[in-house]
Scaffold this motif. Structure first.
Motif, PDB file in Angstrom:
ATOM      1  N   VAL A  37       0.851  -1.186   0.000  1.00  0.00           N
ATOM      2  CA  VAL A  37       0.000   0.000   0.000  1.00  0.00           C
ATOM      3  C   VAL A  37       0.890   1.240   0.000  1.00  0.00           C
ATOM      4  O   VAL A  37       1.699   1.423   0.914  1.00  0.00           O
ATOM      5  CB  VAL A  37      -0.936   0.015   1.223  1.00  0.00           C
ATOM      6  CG1 VAL A  37      -1.867   1.218   1.163  1.00  0.00           C
ATOM      7  CG2 VAL A  37      -1.731  -1.279   1.303  1.00  0.00           C
ATOM      8  N   ASP A  38       0.752   2.097  -1.014  1.00  0.00           N
ATOM      9  CA  ASP A  38       1.629   3.256  -1.099  1.00  0.00           C
ATOM     10  C   ASP A  38       1.084   4.404  -0.251  1.00  0.00           C
ATOM     11  O   ASP A  38      -0.061   4.398   0.225  1.00  0.00           O
ATOM     12  CB  ASP A  38       1.826   3.686  -2.551  1.00  0.00           C
ATOM     13  CG  ASP A  38       0.512   4.001  -3.268  1.00  0.00           C
ATOM     14  OD1 ASP A  38      -0.496   4.303  -2.583  1.00  0.00           O
ATOM     15  OD2 ASP A  38       0.486   3.939  -4.505  1.00  0.00           O
ATOM     16  N   GLU A  39       1.919   5.425  -0.075  1.00  0.00           N
ATOM     17  CA  GLU A  39       1.563   6.549   0.783  1.00  0.00           C
ATOM     18  C   GLU A  39       0.358   7.337   0.269  1.00  0.00           C
ATOM     19  O   GLU A  39      -0.519   7.699   1.072  1.00  0.00           O
ATOM     20  CB  GLU A  39       2.762   7.476   0.964  1.00  0.00           C
ATOM     21  CG  GLU A  39       2.511   8.594   1.962  1.00  0.00           C
ATOM     22  CD  GLU A  39       3.772   9.326   2.352  1.00  0.00           C
ATOM     23  OE1 GLU A  39       3.676  10.528   2.671  1.00  0.00           O
ATOM     24  OE2 GLU A  39       4.857   8.714   2.325  1.00  0.00           O
ATOM     25  N   PRO A  40       0.237   7.621  -1.033  1.00  0.00           N
ATOM     26  CA  PRO A  40      -0.964   8.333  -1.503  1.00  0.00           C
ATOM     27  C   PRO A  40      -2.259   7.591  -1.164  1.00  0.00           C
ATOM     28  O   PRO A  40      -3.271   8.218  -0.837  1.00  0.00           O
ATOM     29  CB  PRO A  40      -0.745   8.417  -3.015  1.00  0.00           C
ATOM     30  CG  PRO A  40       0.732   8.408  -3.180  1.00  0.00           C
ATOM     31  CD  PRO A  40       1.236   7.472  -2.118  1.00  0.00           C
ATOM     32  N   SER A  41      -2.244   6.267  -1.218  1.00  0.00           N
ATOM     33  CA  SER A  41      -3.447   5.495  -0.885  1.00  0.00           C
ATOM     34  C   SER A  41      -3.784   5.623   0.593  1.00  0.00           C
ATOM     35  O   SER A  41      -4.959   5.730   0.974  1.00  0.00           O
ATOM     36  CB  SER A  41      -3.240   4.016  -1.245  1.00  0.00           C
ATOM     37  OG  SER A  41      -3.025   3.852  -2.633  1.00  0.00           O
ATOM     38  N   ILE A  42      -2.750   5.624   1.430  1.00  0.00           N
ATOM     39  CA  ILE A  42      -2.975   5.793   2.869  1.00  0.00           C
ATOM     40  C   ILE A  42      -3.550   7.171   3.159  1.00  0.00           C
ATOM     41  O   ILE A  42      -4.517   7.308   3.926  1.00  0.00           O
ATOM     42  CB  ILE A  42      -1.658   5.576   3.637  1.00  0.00           C
ATOM     43  CG1 ILE A  42      -1.183   4.122   3.494  1.00  0.00           C
ATOM     44  CG2 ILE A  42      -1.822   5.931   5.113  1.00  0.00           C
ATOM     45  CD1 ILE A  42       0.182   3.848   4.092  1.00  0.00           C
ATOM     46  N   LEU A  43      -2.982   8.192   2.533  1.00  0.00           N
ATOM     47  CA  LEU A  43      -3.457   9.561   2.766  1.00  0.00           C
ATOM     48  C   LEU A  43      -4.878   9.753   2.252  1.00  0.00           C
ATOM     49  O   LEU A  43      -5.689  10.464   2.880  1.00  0.00           O
ATOM     50  CB  LEU A  43      -2.509  10.554   2.104  1.00  0.00           C
ATOM     51  CG  LEU A  43      -1.098  10.635   2.698  1.00  0.00           C
ATOM     52  CD1 LEU A  43      -0.227  11.588   1.888  1.00  0.00           C
ATOM     53  CD2 LEU A  43      -1.148  11.065   4.163  1.00  0.00           C
ATOM     54  N   ALA A  44      -5.198   9.132   1.134  1.00  0.00           N
ATOM     55  CA  ALA A  44      -6.554   9.249   0.591  1.00  0.00           C
ATOM     56  C   ALA A  44      -7.570   8.608   1.530  1.00  0.00           C
ATOM     57  O   ALA A  44      -8.658   9.158   1.768  1.00  0.00           O
ATOM     58  CB  ALA A  44      -6.616   8.594  -0.785  1.00  0.00           C
ATOM     59  N   ALA A  45      -7.220   7.441   2.091  1.00  0.00           N
ATOM     60  CA  ALA A  45      -8.115   6.767   3.032  1.00  0.00           C
ATOM     61  C   ALA A  45      -8.269   7.580   4.309  1.00  0.00           C
ATOM     62  O   ALA A  45      -9.380   7.690   4.860  1.00  0.00           O
ATOM     63  CB  ALA A  45      -7.580   5.376   3.353  1.00  0.00           C
ATOM     64  N   ALA A  46      -7.179   8.171   4.769  1.00  0.00           N
ATOM     65  CA  ALA A  46      -7.237   9.006   5.967  1.00  0.00           C
ATOM     66  C   ALA A  46      -8.170  10.191   5.761  1.00  0.00           C
ATOM     67  O   ALA A  46      -9.022  10.502   6.611  1.00  0.00           O
ATOM     68  CB  ALA A  46      -5.834   9.492   6.327  1.00  0.00           C
ATOM     69  N   SER A  47      -8.033  10.844   4.618  1.00  0.00           N
ATOM     70  CA  SER A  47      -8.880  11.996   4.324  1.00  0.00           C
ATOM     71  C   SER A  47     -10.346  11.595   4.221  1.00  0.00           C
ATOM     72  O   SER A  47     -11.239  12.302   4.718  1.00  0.00           O
ATOM     73  CB  SER A  47      -8.419  12.650   3.017  1.00  0.00           C
ATOM     74  OG  SER A  47      -9.266  13.722   2.649  1.00  0.00           O
ATOM     75  N   GLN A  48     -10.611  10.460   3.595  1.00  0.00           N
ATOM     76  CA  GLN A  48     -11.982   9.979   3.444  1.00  0.00           C
ATOM     77  C   GLN A  48     -12.647   9.728   4.789  1.00  0.00           C
ATOM     78  O   GLN A  48     -13.865   9.910   4.939  1.00  0.00           O
ATOM     79  CB  GLN A  48     -11.975   8.685   2.624  1.00  0.00           C
ATOM     80  CG  GLN A  48     -13.353   8.102   2.362  1.00  0.00           C
ATOM     81  CD  GLN A  48     -13.282   6.857   1.497  1.00  0.00           C
ATOM     82  OE1 GLN A  48     -12.341   6.671   0.725  1.00  0.00           O
ATOM     83  NE2 GLN A  48     -14.283   5.996   1.614  1.00  0.00           N
ATOM     84  N   CYS A  49     -11.834   9.351   5.790  1.00  0.00           N
ATOM     85  CA  CYS A  49     -12.382   9.031   7.118  1.00  0.00           C
ATOM     86  C   CYS A  49     -12.254  10.181   8.105  1.00  0.00           C
ATOM     87  O   CYS A  49     -12.493   9.999   9.313  1.00  0.00           O
ATOM     88  CB  CYS A  49     -11.701   7.786   7.671  1.00  0.00           C
ATOM     89  SG  CYS A  49     -12.040   6.285   6.711  1.00  0.00           S
ATOM     90  N   GLY A  50     -11.850  11.363   7.635  1.00  0.00           N
ATOM     91  CA  GLY A  50     -11.857  12.532   8.500  1.00  0.00           C
ATOM     92  C   GLY A  50     -10.560  12.835   9.205  1.00  0.00           C
ATOM     93  O   GLY A  50     -10.558  13.505  10.245  1.00  0.00           O
TER      94      GLY A  50
END
Length: 545
Positions: A488-501
């Motif tokens: 799992v790359d960093e952009p995917s982690i950041l996108a999931a974090a943003s989606q969950c607030g």
């Protein structure tokens, strides 16, 4: 500490479809481990030969009795032994048939070196070389269409089923048109296969991983014949061997099954010859027919060679621990990655030990603690409340044992071990009942390696983090993740974090340790040198958006 996350992705009252993160119900290993076994196959066999040298397998003196008519031909006979190991086939053949010339290959460099240092090795008789049959071209070491006999003795079973055709096609290029492949390997129904059942060691149908990371496939007659037929070879001879091997000193009775066959270039109208005496021979005849298995192999394969758990002593700054975890030999067999110690947990534990203000007087939750829990145990030295969680029962049982053996009051009274599958509404509700105000600090180490689990991870953290963002005398609540970037790359982690607030407030990586966004993490390392156990480690520090 990495721990396999839970299998449900719903949060709150609305249940969503399940995502399979644990091994499926048929005891297959996870995709993470399946890929790791394939990647580390050569390394695991190198480790095997480093450990056992030439003391593990028996020399195969039965080959003359079983296949002597193939070797007893006029003139010079050229043999290719694939998966030669340490020479258990090569040297018995040369001792019986001095006129042979043997090409011997294995994909383990250590095994090939052991062949070359054998007392009977000579370059005039043996060409030993390293070769991965599924990748390397045999013709780089052996002339095309030059081999009379290929021996495949308990070797194809170590290859992934989907790559077996590549190995056979490679062999066909060096085999003479009238050449033969002599095959012996594990058959379905062997006791070793039966012992794998229910032990989370199944990779795919009839394909399993042993405790040391090496793999074994068990052949059915239909699979074997179709495999070779599909690659232009017909089955000329076939026998299913069934033996009951008894070791009276160890009170072991082992029902062994293997398949033996001869293949040649396919010609229409050829039917395999079913040899006599190959089925259900009793243990009274065992002296007449050798079983290709040493005592060491029996102990290894039947699960009684060594304990699956070990005690590891850890020193983290001023903290000392004696931790029980799954031994390295058996870690490959675990569906849960929470049964071992990961590098990111050691880094985060060192950070907390040096910077107790991160957790002092705060309510701390660890996601995916695994069985070690060193971050939670260090946090318990100064925190108001610590809850260590995991979704795997085995990891939780070992974690509880480690907490009880390493902590004393008052730290022991502050640390609670609880089950938490990410996204499981019942588990989240139970954690909330322990601390209705939410957690000031949430920690996760090596919990971001499965893509399907990233959203459940952040959604669960958002449900449980404190929303009292600026309480008196307390810093803003934070989610801290430490990990090695894997699938799992960093952009995917950041996108999931943003989606969950969540929003990224700071970041750090070992390759660029000064690349801090706001300097929060940088201060953790400013007062004391830090010990990073491996490169490529990262820390991500999140606040509520």
């Amino acid at each position: 500490m990495a721990a396999t996350p839970g299998s449900q992705v719903s949060v709150g009252e609305n249940q969503q479809p399940k995502i399979q993160i644990y091994s499926p119900s048929n005891d297959e290993v996870s995709a993470f481990w399946r890929e790791k076994y394939e990647k580390d196959a050569k390394k695991n066999w190198d480790i095997f030969y480093k450990r056992h040298q030439d003391k593990f397998f028996k020399d195969r003196h039965y080959l003359d009795k079983e296949w002597g008519h193939h070797f007893s031909r006029e003139g010079r006979t050229v043999v290719l032994e694939v998966g030669c190991g340490v020479g258990n086939t090569v040297f018995p053949l040369l001792a019986t048939y001095p006129d042979l010339f043997v090409h011997a290959c294995d994909f383990s460099l250590r095994a090939v070196n052991l062949v070359k240092t054998h007392k009977d090795f000579t370059e005039a008789k043996v060409n030993a070389f390293v070769c991965d049959l599924t990748v390397d071209d045999l013709c780089a070491h052996v002339a095309p269409s030059s081999v009379d006999i290929v021996t495949m003795i308990f070797v194809l079973s170590a290859v992934s089923p989907e790559k077996m055709p590549l190995a056979i096609q490679n062999i066909r290029k060096v085999l003479k048109p009238n050449g033969r492949i002599l095959f012996r390997d594990y058959a379905t129904g062997d006791l070793a296969q039966e012992r794998f059942t229910g032990k989370e060691q199944k990779i795919s149908e009839n394909f399993y991983v042993r405790g040391d990371g090496t793999r074994a496939f068990y052949f059915s007659d239909e699979f074997l014949e179709n495999l070779f037929k599909g690659n232009g070879l017909s089955m000329e001879e076939h026998v299913l061997c069934c033996k009951q091997v008894e070791n009276r000193s160890k009170e072991l009775v082992m029902n062994r099954r293997w398949v033996q066959a001869v293949f040649r270039a396919a010609e229409s109208g050829n039917a395999p010859v079913q040899l006599q005496g190959g089925h259900d021979e009793s243990k009274d005849d065992i002296e007449a027919t050798e079983v290709d298995i040493s005592e060491g192999m029996a102990l290894e394969m039947f699960g009684i060679s060594s304990p699956s758990e070990e005690i590891v002593e850890l020193s983290i700054r001023d903290f000392g621990f004696r931790i029980k975890l799954i031994s390295k030999e058996f870690q490959h067999t675990c569906k849960s990655t929470g049964l071992m110690l990961w590098e990111s947990a050691r880094l985060m534990a060192s950070v907390l030990a040096t910077n107790q203000d991160i957790v002092a007087g705060k309510r701390v939750l660890e996601l995916g603690s695994g069985c070690v829990g060193i971050c939670s145990m260090i946090a318990a030295a100064s925190a108001e409340l610590v809850v260590a969680t995991d979704g795997d029962t085995k990891a939780l049982n070992l974690l509880t044992e480690n907490v009880l053996s390493n902590l004393r009051s008052p730290s022991l009274d502050l640390l609670h071990v609880k089950k938490l599958e990410w996204g499981n509404a019942d588990d989240i509700r139970a954690i909330k009942q322990m601390n209705e105000e939410g957690f000031d600090i949430i920690i996760g180490t090596d919990v971001t390696y499965v893509a399907e689990a990233i959203i459940p991870l952040f959604a669960t953290a958002r449900e449980l983090i404190s929303t009292n963002r600026f309480a008196e005398n307390k810093k803003e609540p934070a989610l801290i993740l430490s990990h090695v970037l894997r699938r799992v790359d960093e952009p995917s982690i950041l996108a999931a974090a943003s989606q969950c607030g969540f929003r990224l407030a700071d970041g750090w990586s070992d390759d660029t340790p000064n690349s801090s966004l706001r300097g929060i993490i940088e201060t953790w390392f400013s007062t004391s040198p830090y010990d990073v156990p491996s490169a490529a480690l990262k820390i991500m520090y999140f606040h509520i958006a």
